[in-house]
Write an enzyme that holds these catalytic residues in place. Structure first.
Site, PDB file in Angstrom:
ATOM      1  N   ARG A  66       0.812  -1.221   0.000  1.00 39.94           N
ATOM      2  CA  ARG A  66       0.000   0.000   0.000  1.00 39.94           C
ATOM      3  C   ARG A  66       0.846   1.272   0.000  1.00 39.94           C
ATOM      4  NH1 ARG A  66      -2.728  -4.017   2.266  1.00 39.94           N
ATOM      5  NH2 ARG A  66      -0.676  -4.390   3.106  1.00 39.94           N
ATOM      6  N   THR A  67       1.810   1.334   0.927  1.00 39.90           N
ATOM      7  CA  THR A  67       2.536   2.592   1.106  1.00 39.90           C
ATOM      8  C   THR A  67       3.338   2.934  -0.143  1.00 39.90           C
ATOM      9  OG1 THR A  67       2.656   2.078   3.462  1.00 39.90           O
ATOM     10  CG2 THR A  67       4.091   3.830   2.666  1.00 39.90           C
ATOM     11  N   ARG A  83      11.660   3.869   3.329  1.00 39.75           N
ATOM     12  CA  ARG A  83      11.227   2.843   4.303  1.00 39.75           C
ATOM     13  C   ARG A  83      12.449   2.023   4.659  1.00 39.75           C
ATOM     14  NH1 ARG A  83       6.006  -0.971   4.621  1.00 39.75           N
ATOM     15  NH2 ARG A  83       5.209   1.050   5.283  1.00 39.75           N
ATOM     16  N   HIS A 140       5.565   6.123  11.476  1.00 36.33           N
ATOM     17  CA  HIS A 140       5.008   5.963  10.126  1.00 36.33           C
ATOM     18  C   HIS A 140       4.023   7.123   9.949  1.00 36.33           C
ATOM     19  CE1 HIS A 140       3.616   4.302   6.488  1.00 36.33           C
ATOM     20  NE2 HIS A 140       3.302   3.071   6.868  1.00 36.33           N
ATOM     21  N   LYS A 146      24.318  -5.542  -1.631  1.00 34.46           N
ATOM     22  CA  LYS A 146      25.760  -5.754  -1.875  1.00 34.46           C
ATOM     23  C   LYS A 146      26.603  -5.089  -0.796  1.00 34.46           C
ATOM     24  CE  LYS A 146      25.449  -5.856  -6.934  1.00 34.46           C
ATOM     25  NZ  LYS A 146      25.875  -5.116  -8.137  1.00 34.46           N
TER      26      LYS A 146
HETATM   27  C1  NCD Z   1       2.238  -1.076   8.313  1.00 35.96           C
HETATM   28  C2  NCD Z   1       3.737  -0.890   8.337  1.00 35.96           C
HETATM   29  O1  NCD Z   1       4.443  -1.239   7.407  1.00 35.96           O
HETATM   30  O2  NCD Z   1       4.178  -0.347   9.336  1.00 35.96           O
HETATM   31  N1  NCD Z   1       1.685  -1.223   7.054  1.00 35.96           N
HETATM   32  C3  NCD Z   1       1.500  -0.151   6.232  1.00 35.96           C
HETATM   33  O3  NCD Z   1       2.376   0.639   6.009  1.00 35.96           O
HETATM   34  N2  NCD Z   1       0.287   0.019   5.686  1.00 35.96           N
HETATM   35  C4  NCD Z   1       1.759  -2.061   9.293  1.00 35.96           C
HETATM   36  C5  NCD Z   1       2.286  -3.457   9.280  1.00 35.96           C
HETATM   37  O4  NCD Z   1       3.185  -3.818   8.542  1.00 35.96           O
HETATM   38  O5  NCD Z   1       1.765  -4.245  10.070  1.00 35.96           O
END
Ligand code: NCD
Length: 325
Positions: free
Chosen positions: A61-62, A111, A139, A89
């Site tokens: 999703r993100t 991320r 987040h 690497k």
């Molecule tokens: C979350 C995350 O990655 O922190 N998911 C997200 O970004 N929608 C929650 C999760 O991974 O459980």
């Protein structure tokens, strides 16, 4: 109103700044809905800018919504990460980002599995850094889209009771949501097994408290947010079994009946069906899980435009996305 070059966490934002992002996102959200049936004209807020999605942890999703958001704003978007990136690497995170900057990346959406990674990079590069999840830390865009979704349903955040249940200790979503919703005046109840609760949840804000039992957390709640066990972050066995977990901390129809009759059920995804959430609730009338996903694109458009120094409402072309003139 917006003074930040980066978005690292909710911690550094005021209630007014959060409300400002939600307002900007609202304009994009309305526009997207109106045009869902027709062609999608692009706004040019990020025209000529390069956005790099650097994802060094899994994401559906993100990552997708950041990509769609940047494209809808007219940016050139590049996705980096996974086994095809040089991180595998042995390249350091800072070297990777410096190389992306040498190709004139304007915004790096990051991320990373390490808490603090986004701030570390933001302090050392000129590009804007947007935190898309750093370890168990924050987040922020998830919290903003959650606040947006709640406000869409309830018309406000102040005075609402929000129960957040699951692996609070390892969840960056729980931290960012508790901070954001607390700043906006909601009462936040955090609930999970003792081994998966942080030492001092109350430190997240004066309206945040912990509950030992899910029944206590959900009783009279306006919003129930369920979280996945972050198995990738567990250090050793911290749970008896997922069946036991689901019986004591899962959300099914029996526990949901304790919430307000018009309560909404949320989950950031990915859902582990039958563990933290009964599929009948996940797919039931209270669930707004897919609306959260829809809101994610609009909220990320607002965040990208703001960190790039562009006011989405005032910018030319924004009318085509439904912004008020
Ligand atoms: C979350 C995350 O990655 O922190 N998911 C997200 O970004 N929608 C929650 C999760 O991974 O459980």
């Amino acid at each position: 109103m917006w003074r930040h070059r980066d978005l690292v966490g909710i911690e550094g934002l005021s209630a007014d700044e959060i409300t400002h992002v939600l307002g900007q996102a609202g304009s994009f959200f309305e526009g997207s809905r109106r045009q869902a049936a027709g062609p999608r004209p692009q706004s040019r807020n990020l025209s000529g800018k390069i956005v790099v999605n650097l994802f060094l942890e899994p994401s559906t999703r993100t990552r997708t919504s950041f990509e769609l958001a940047a494209k809808r704003l007219g940016a050139d978007v590049v996705n980096v990460g996974g086994p095809s990136s040089s991180a595998v690497k042995g390249e350091t995170l800072l070297d990777t980002v410096k190389n992306l900057e040498a190709m004139h990346a304007d915004i790096v959406v990051l991320r990373h599995p390490a808490s603090g990674a986004a701030q570390f990079v933001a302090d050392r590069v000129d590009a804007s850094v947007v935190n898309a999840g750093d370890g168990a830390h924050e987040h922020p865009t998830q919290a903003l889209l959650d606040a947006f979704t709640i406000r869409n349903h309830k018309g406000k955040l102040s005075g609402l009771v929000v129960a957040i249940c699951g692996d609070i200790l390892h969840s960056r979503v729980a931290r960012s949501d508790a901070l954001a919703l607390g700043k906006l005046g909601a009462e936040v109840r955090l609930c999970g097994p003792r081994t998966l609760m942080p030492v001092a949840p109350e430190s997240l804000g004066p309206t945040v408290r912990s509950c030992a039992r899910i029944e206590e957390a959900v009783a009279g709640a306006d919003v129930v947010m369920m979280l996945r066990i972050q198995t990738e972050r567990l250090q050793g066995p911290m749970l008896a079994s997922s069946r036991e977990y689901s019986r004591t901390f899962g959300l099914g129809e029996r526990v949901l009946a304790l919430a307000k009759p018009d309560a909404i059920v949320m989950h950031p995804g990915p859902i582990n069906r039958g563990v933290e959430l009964d599929p009948r609730v996940a797919d039931g009338p209270h669930s707004v899980v897919l609306e959260q996903v829809e809101a994610g694109v609009a909220v990320r458009m607002a965040v990208l435009a703001l960190v790039a120094g562009s006011d989405p409402v005032a910018a030319p072309g924004s009318e085509s996305l439904g912004a008020p003139s």
